[in-house]
Design an enzyme around this catalytic site. Structure first.
Site, PDB file in Angstrom:
ATOM      1  N   SER A  56      46.846  35.596  62.091  1.00 13.39           N
ATOM      2  CA  SER A  56      47.328  36.035  60.815  1.00 13.39           C
ATOM      3  C   SER A  56      46.593  37.424  60.377  1.00 13.39           C
ATOM      4  O   SER A  56      46.824  38.164  61.138  1.00 13.39           O
ATOM      5  CB  SER A  56      47.026  34.722  59.858  1.00 13.39           C
ATOM      6  OG  SER A  56      47.695  35.368  58.583  1.00 13.39           O
ATOM      7  N   ASP A 143      56.859  28.877  61.865  1.00 14.52           N
ATOM      8  CA  ASP A 143      55.753  29.655  60.909  1.00 14.52           C
ATOM      9  C   ASP A 143      56.482  30.383  59.766  1.00 14.52           C
ATOM     10  O   ASP A 143      57.450  30.978  59.659  1.00 14.52           O
ATOM     11  CB  ASP A 143      55.067  30.618  61.934  1.00 14.52           C
ATOM     12  CG  ASP A 143      53.907  31.371  61.238  1.00 14.52           C
ATOM     13  OD1 ASP A 143      53.914  31.215  59.819  1.00 14.52           O
ATOM     14  OD2 ASP A 143      53.105  31.849  61.857  1.00 14.52           O
ATOM     15  N   HIS A 178      51.846  27.946  61.309  1.00 15.60           N
ATOM     16  CA  HIS A 178      50.915  29.137  61.280  1.00 15.60           C
ATOM     17  C   HIS A 178      49.490  28.680  61.618  1.00 15.60           C
ATOM     18  O   HIS A 178      49.143  27.943  60.931  1.00 15.60           O
ATOM     19  CB  HIS A 178      51.088  29.795  59.800  1.00 15.60           C
ATOM     20  CG  HIS A 178      50.435  31.195  59.856  1.00 15.60           C
ATOM     21  ND1 HIS A 178      50.872  32.070  60.078  1.00 15.60           N
ATOM     22  CD2 HIS A 178      48.909  31.460  59.089  1.00 15.60           C
ATOM     23  CE1 HIS A 178      50.030  32.916  59.933  1.00 15.60           C
ATOM     24  NE2 HIS A 178      49.026  32.673  59.286  1.00 15.60           N
TER      25      HIS A 178
END
Length: 233
Positions: A56, A143, A178
């Site tokens: 991320s 995601d 994610h």
């Protein structure tokens, strides 16, 4: 009748003031010395084998470091991260950089042009170093935080600045959310939730993302760095 008294200023003699300041300085130095931690033991790390990886925002940072310090950083693992200089110092582009604006992905060509301009100005290392660097990129199909169109742009960016396809690995077919992916620990594969660690399988086998990432960066031309254990461990 009110009487006005002359104002008075009381000052220390110069030597007394200097002595007072010296005592204060010595006390500060003593406190700083007491707070200083012990030096860390050497771990035998090889600085010439430095790579950078992240998830991320950490993945975005991994891209920045790989490009800016390409002479030093030998490879990068980018798990759900967008391309270099994506927001161009403008927070209004955050949604685009995270792939959250439908049909408006980050423009990889503009990012590559920006990187070339920075390299020409010697603000970052020469992009020619990237020809020998290895980059692992991952995007889960589920995601919902950094969507695939943003990560696709990361791959296109690296292609545009000279990373050969043979050195670029893009894993983008797992139904993962994610997260960093493990063989068995964490949330279900499709989760988009804390602690952002999930377990997924490939062909009925748990996917060892960290292992796959490091094998790509360091093999076969490099061995995975294995620092020696600190004394007493």
């Amino acid at each position: 009748m009110p009487v006005s008294l002359p104002s008075m200023t009381i000052s220390r003699p110069p030597r007394a003031a200097a002595a007072h300041s010296l005592v204060a300085l010595l006390l500060m130095l003593r406190a700083a010395t007491a707070c200083a931690g012990q030096a860390l033991p050497p771990l035998g790390a090889n600085a010439t084998q430095t790579s950078v990886s992240g998830l991320s925002s950490g993945a975005f940072m991994a891209v920045q470091l790989q490009v800016a310090y390409s002479k030093t950083v030998v490879g990068a693992g980018v798990v759900a991260g967008g391309p270099y200089y994506c927001a161009a110092n403008n927070m209004l582009y955050t949604g685009i950089c995270m792939g959250q604006v439908p049909f408006v992905p980050p423009n990889a060509s503009l990012m590559a042009a920006a990187a070339k301009g920075f390299a020409k100005a010697k603000s970052i290392d020469s992009l020619s170093n990237l020809a020998s660097r290895k980059v692992y990129v991952f995007s889960g199909t589920d995601d919902s935080i950094v969507r695939q169109q943003a990560v696709d742009a990361t791959v296109q960016f690296f292609q545009g600045v000279g990373v050969p396809n043979t050195n670029l690995k893009y894993v983008n077919t797992l139904p993962a959310g994610h997260a960093l992916i493990t063989t068995h620990y964490g949330n279900d594969c499709a989760a988009n939730a804390a602690p952002y660690i999930s377990h997924c399988s490939v062909n009925s086998q748990g996917y060892d993302q960290a292992g796959d990432l490091l094998q790509h960066i360091y093999s076969p031309t490099r061995s995975i760095p294995r620092p020696r254990k600190p004394p007493g461990s």
